[in-house]
Design an enzyme around this catalytic site. Structure first.
Site, PDB file in Angstrom:
ATOM      1  N   GLY A  21       0.776  -1.275   0.112  1.00  0.00           N
ATOM      2  CA  GLY A  21      -0.083  -0.057   0.117  1.00  0.00           C
ATOM      3  C   GLY A  21       0.875   1.230  -0.030  1.00  0.00           C
ATOM      4  O   GLY A  21       1.971   1.273  -0.707  1.00  0.00           O
ATOM      5  N   SER A  22       0.252   2.422   0.584  1.00  0.00           N
ATOM      6  CA  SER A  22       1.003   3.716   0.329  1.00  0.00           C
ATOM      7  C   SER A  22       1.980   3.921   1.595  1.00  0.00           C
ATOM      8  O   SER A  22       2.060   2.973   2.509  1.00  0.00           O
ATOM      9  CB  SER A  22       0.029   4.651   0.724  1.00  0.00           C
ATOM     10  N   LYS A  48       2.205   6.320   3.507  1.00  0.00           N
ATOM     11  CA  LYS A  48       1.687   6.857   4.692  1.00  0.00           C
ATOM     12  C   LYS A  48       1.281   5.562   5.587  1.00  0.00           C
ATOM     13  O   LYS A  48       1.177   5.670   6.884  1.00  0.00           O
ATOM     14  CB  LYS A  48       0.382   7.730   4.201  1.00  0.00           C
ATOM     15  N   GLY A  70       1.831   2.689   5.440  1.00  0.00           N
ATOM     16  CA  GLY A  70       3.046   1.725   5.776  1.00  0.00           C
ATOM     17  C   GLY A  70       3.834   2.201   7.103  1.00  0.00           C
ATOM     18  O   GLY A  70       4.220   1.192   7.928  1.00  0.00           O
ATOM     19  N   GLU A  75       5.359  -3.370   0.784  1.00  0.00           N
ATOM     20  CA  GLU A  75       5.759  -3.114  -0.586  1.00  0.00           C
ATOM     21  C   GLU A  75       5.178  -1.813  -0.660  1.00  0.00           C
ATOM     22  O   GLU A  75       3.597  -1.913  -0.721  1.00  0.00           O
ATOM     23  CB  GLU A  75       5.042  -4.131  -1.041  1.00  0.00           C
ATOM     24  N   CYS A 132       2.109   0.624  -8.377  1.00  0.00           N
ATOM     25  CA  CYS A 132       3.209   0.880  -7.378  1.00  0.00           C
ATOM     26  C   CYS A 132       4.516   0.941  -8.246  1.00  0.00           C
ATOM     27  O   CYS A 132       5.436   1.850  -7.991  1.00  0.00           O
ATOM     28  CB  CYS A 132       3.420   0.194  -6.283  1.00  0.00           C
TER      29      CYS A 132
END
Length: 483
Positions: A191-192, A194, A196, A213, A250
């Site tokens: 994910g993002s 933020k 993470g 990731e 991503c």
């Protein structure tokens, strides 16, 4: 803690299953991998329909980026799992002869996998393949932004996989927040950046190992190419930028770097291929996914409505709010302090930044956080060496885009703010395993020079024992090691 989502009950059953030892057997692991293959084979059309309705993905794109990727990964794991599970042996110092040592991979235990919406099956099932191969029990949390895909996983996976060892929990941020309050043996998050950081902070409370990731602004360096090679390169760039989920990936291309004298030719060639691949009418775009929801649609529109950025649009820029589609858009030299050049775009917008000399691209890339992927189109071996030596990124791909993701022989993962940890193929197995060191010593032939009292002879003896070449030669002469 209130267990409003049934997490406690699920985790307790998963831990009981792991403790029983059933997941450690190779038979169990292979059965689950075959179950995943059966799931995607028997439900292929359903998966196509779900991805089409939820994200606007063409069935061929869905097979290329989702179904085919999962099938390839599961097939590879089935073929290699016996080898992956085998203990690894190696050399020991002569001082400890006779003895043996080996490294035994063992499962970590209870794993939490949190997936992302842009590839709702790949980014759940691909890490699951690694976790299963390593012998873990797993709780899956699909993204709530692709709710129909999440419901499919929740309803169908128990029919194909061991429901006592692999569970799915649906829901939004409230579910994720509560999941992170529990103790896990491994957390795998896609994910993002933020979110993470939130995942990592929660894991730190229990010293839980984490694989993150994430993403970042993945650049393309576009060097001088012969005309025939340039046409191939443009196809790969257009397909890599707008093909996978309309740029919502991503490892998708975020921006391009090119010499100023080549920019106009590059843009004209990009336009031609965009029109051929996707059309030029925002209301009738073909072969391109839509933006996942209104929030992300508005975010992307706001990036373009910045007056300083809007003036830089050289192609596209149209929106269809009803269908949540955005025309493939090219911008030339937007301001470097604009939001579009400082936040991950995650959409079908492509800024092109011009340079006096293409080698300036190295300093430009190094001025930003380390990207998950770096792409470079060049035929110069010297320039390739400089890029490898002077930049840092999760991966580098020369003369193509995106394909590194589907290569099981390469680790996939980030560095710095683009994440850490790696997976795919054997790397997935390693990510979800602990490599346990096992040393087995004999009581026979005790070498006294390892013990006091010390003497000059003992020092020289120890020097010889720690010398690999000497020790190996001696073992060969004694017939205790093969040439």
């Amino acid at each position: 803690m209130e267990d409003k989502y049934g997490i406690l009950k699920s985790t307790e059953e998963l831990r009981r299953t792991f403790k029983s030892g059933v997941t450690r057997t190779v038979e169990w692991r292979k059965t689950q991998l075959r179950g995943i293959l059966k799931l995607i084979k028997e439900n292929e059309q359903t998966l196509f329909d779900l991805l089409q309705s939820e994200l606007g993905k063409h069935p061929i794109e869905s097979y290329r980026d989702e179904i085919g990727v999962v099938k390839k990964s599961a097939d590879n794991a089935l073929r290699c799992i016996d080898q992956w599970m085998s203990p690894k042996k190696g050399w020991l110092p002569l001082l400890f002869f006779p003895a043996s040592k080996k490294v035994v991979p063992e499962p970590l235990g209870l794993v939490l996998i949190i997936g992302s919406w842009n590839f709702p099956f790949t980014l759940i099932l691909d890490p699951l393949i690694g976790a299963i191969s390593a012998g873990n029990t797993v709780l899956l949390k699909p993204s709530e932004l692709a709710p129909n895909c999440a419901s499919f996983l929740a309803n169908k996976l128990p029919l194909y996989l061991d429901p006592k060892a692999i569970k799915v929990i649906e829901g939004g941020s409230g579910v994720s927040s509560q999941l992170l309050e529990y103790k896990w043996d491994k957390i795998f998050f896609t994910g993002s950046t933020k979110v993470g950081k939130i995942v990592m902070a929660a894991a730190a409370k229990h010293l839980t190992p984490v694989t993150l990731e994430l993403g970042g602004k993945c650049p393309v360096i576009f060097d001088s190419l012969p005309n025939s090679d340039m046409k191939v390169a443009i196809k790969r760039i257009v397909s890599g930028k707008w093909g996978p989920c309309a740029g919502q990936a991503c490892i998708g291309i975020d921006y391009m770097l090119v010499e100023q004298k080549r920019a106009s030719t590059l843009i004209e060639e990009l336009k031609k291929i965009i029109k051929r691949f996707y059309g030029d009418d925002v209301k009738n775009l073909k072969n391109i996914a839509r933006i996942v929801n209104k929030v992300h649609f508005d975010r992307l529109r706001n990036l373009l409505e910045d007056p300083a950025v809007a003036n830089c649009i050289v192609y596209g820029g149209s929106f269809d709010e009803t269908n949540l589609t955005i025309e493939p858009t090219i911008l030339l030299d937007p301001p470097l302090d604009a939001e579009i050049m400082n936040e991950e775009i995650f959409g079908p917008l492509l800024p092109i930044i011009t340079l006096d000399n293409i080698e300036e691209s190295i300093d430009f890339i190094n001025s930003k956080p380390k990207p998950l992927a770096l792409y470079a189109f060049t035929k110069s071996d010297d320039f390739k060496k400089r890029i490898l030596a002077e930049t840092s990124s999760g991966s580098v791909t020369f003369n193509d885009t995106m394909i590194q993701f589907v290569c099981d022989g390469l680790p996939f993962g980030g560095v710095g703010e683009s994440g850490f940890g790696r997976y795919h193929g054997k790397y997935s197995f390693d990510t979800f395993s602990h490599e346990k060191a096992v040393f087995d010593r004999s009581f026979y032939l005790e070498l006294e020079p390892r013990h006091p009292p010390w003497s000059k002879f003992k020092l020289e003896f120890l020097r010889s024992c720690y010398d690999y070449n000497y020790a190996r030669l001696l073992l060969l002469l004694l017939g205790l090691e093969k040439p």
